[in-house]
Motif scaffolding. Structure first.
Motif, PDB file in Angstrom:
ATOM      1  N   GLU A  44       6.659   5.121   4.538  1.00 30.31           N
ATOM      2  CA  GLU A  44       7.591   4.663   5.565  1.00 30.31           C
ATOM      3  C   GLU A  44       9.016   4.610   5.033  1.00 30.31           C
ATOM      4  O   GLU A  44       9.971   4.999   5.714  1.00 30.31           O
ATOM      5  CB  GLU A  44       7.157   3.292   6.085  1.00 30.31           C
ATOM      6  CG  GLU A  44       5.878   3.337   6.921  1.00 30.31           C
ATOM      7  CD  GLU A  44       5.378   1.962   7.305  1.00 30.31           C
ATOM      8  OE1 GLU A  44       5.939   0.958   6.785  1.00 30.31           O
ATOM      9  OE2 GLU A  44       4.429   1.875   8.113  1.00 30.31           O
ATOM     10  N   ARG A  45       9.177   4.122   3.794  1.00 29.56           N
ATOM     11  CA  ARG A  45      10.514   4.090   3.186  1.00 29.56           C
ATOM     12  C   ARG A  45      11.038   5.512   2.948  1.00 29.56           C
ATOM     13  O   ARG A  45      12.229   5.775   3.136  1.00 29.56           O
ATOM     14  CB  ARG A  45      10.481   3.310   1.860  1.00 29.56           C
ATOM     15  CG  ARG A  45      10.439   1.811   2.026  1.00 29.56           C
ATOM     16  CD  ARG A  45      10.396   1.104   0.673  1.00 29.56           C
ATOM     17  NE  ARG A  45      11.581   1.337  -0.132  1.00 29.56           N
ATOM     18  CZ  ARG A  45      12.704   0.628  -0.046  1.00 29.56           C
ATOM     19  NH1 ARG A  45      12.817  -0.340   0.840  1.00 29.56           N
ATOM     20  NH2 ARG A  45      13.721   0.897  -0.860  1.00 29.56           N
ATOM     21  N   GLY A  89       0.819  -1.206   0.000  1.00 27.36           N
ATOM     22  CA  GLY A  89       0.000   0.000   0.000  1.00 27.36           C
ATOM     23  C   GLY A  89       0.848   1.249   0.000  1.00 27.36           C
ATOM     24  O   GLY A  89       2.080   1.204   0.043  1.00 27.36           O
ATOM     25  N   ARG A  90       0.172   2.406  -0.045  1.00 27.06           N
ATOM     26  CA  ARG A  90       0.866   3.678  -0.095  1.00 27.06           C
ATOM     27  C   ARG A  90       1.695   3.921   1.158  1.00 27.06           C
ATOM     28  O   ARG A  90       2.772   4.545   1.094  1.00 27.06           O
ATOM     29  CB  ARG A  90      -0.163   4.802  -0.264  1.00 27.06           C
ATOM     30  CG  ARG A  90       0.441   6.200  -0.340  1.00 27.06           C
ATOM     31  CD  ARG A  90       1.106   6.439  -1.661  1.00 27.06           C
ATOM     32  NE  ARG A  90       1.902   7.647  -1.649  1.00 27.06           N
ATOM     33  CZ  ARG A  90       2.555   8.127  -2.716  1.00 27.06           C
ATOM     34  NH1 ARG A  90       2.500   7.469  -3.870  1.00 27.06           N
ATOM     35  NH2 ARG A  90       3.276   9.214  -2.640  1.00 27.06           N
ATOM     36  N   GLN A  91       1.234   3.413   2.289  1.00 29.80           N
ATOM     37  CA  GLN A  91       1.950   3.614   3.537  1.00 29.80           C
ATOM     38  C   GLN A  91       3.360   3.041   3.464  1.00 29.80           C
ATOM     39  O   GLN A  91       4.292   3.572   4.076  1.00 29.80           O
ATOM     40  CB  GLN A  91       1.186   2.974   4.694  1.00 29.80           C
ATOM     41  CG  GLN A  91       1.819   3.224   6.056  1.00 29.80           C
ATOM     42  CD  GLN A  91       1.011   2.628   7.183  1.00 29.80           C
ATOM     43  OE1 GLN A  91      -0.081   2.104   6.985  1.00 29.80           O
ATOM     44  NE2 GLN A  91       1.547   2.703   8.397  1.00 29.80           N
TER      45      GLN A  91
END
Length: 213
Positions: free
Chosen positions: A153-154, A147-149
């Motif tokens: 996070e990266r 997902g976009r999260q």
């Protein structure tokens, strides 16, 4: 869902494209057309479709940006581990298509592909905005993600890792050069009677042909 698009039409108009009015070297004509496209199409003037073939012989195409061209060829940059990178590793040939609607012009280019030198990739990478440099580390291109999260996070992790430091070029990211053996120039004309001039390189020389619309 259905939509009737059969009646959508555009009548193309442009100056004549005649054999006796073009340079002997298609790279010169490409430069002339690209210069005019950048003036008329703005930031989309260097957008192109890149077509590659995978190990099964299946074609794949996507739009990306041309980042340089000279007598050696046309250069773009990407993740070497992406789908297109893997495809070019297996079949080092590609086709490019440029479409400039404001000029009613299209250019097709075909040729073999090679990676540019590490020095050339380094120089271009250093010219990129810092956010784009970090993006080369953040995006593991063409890999399925949850997902976009995951991206966010990266992004946070790499921004922290390189805070206050120069961002180095990832070894998996760099340039490719398409070395043309074919250019085809298309100028839209009324009644679909378009001008098409095709240059093919044979035995180190460019040969010019007029193609049917």
């Amino acid at each position: 869902m259905t939509r009737n698009i059969a009646d959508i039409r555009r009548d193309y108009e442009g100056g004549r494209l005649d054999e006796d009015q073009v340079p002997d070297d298609p790279r010169v004509l490409f430069d002339e057309w690209m210069t005019l496209a950048l003036e008329n199409e703005g930031e989309d003037g260097n957008a192109m479709t890149l077509a590659t073939v995978d190990s099964q012989g299946l074609p794949h195409a996507r739009v990306l940006l041309l980042k340089g061209y000279d007598e050696q060829g046309l250069v773009f940059y990407t993740n070497y581990h992406s789908h297109k990178g893997s495809e070019l590793a297996n079949v080092p040939h590609a086709a490019l298509v440029f479409w400039w609607p404001s000029l009613s012009r299209q250019v097709r280019v075909e040729g073999r592909v090679e990676q540019v030198s590490a020095e050339e990739s380094d120089a271009y990478f250093e010219s990129r905005p810092r956010a784009s440099q970090l993006g080369a580390w953040i995006a593991t291109q063409s890999v399925v993600i949850p997902g976009r999260q995951w991206i966010e996070e990266r992004q946070h992790r790499f921004e922290q890792a390189y805070e206050g430091q120069t961002v180095p070029r990832p070894v998996h990211w760099g340039g490719y050069r398409v070395i043309p053996d074919m250019f085809e120039f298309w100028q839209g004309q009324p009644s679909r009677l378009h001008d098409r001039l095709r240059f093919e390189q044979r035995e180190g020389r460019w040969h010019l042909f007029r193609m049917a619309p």
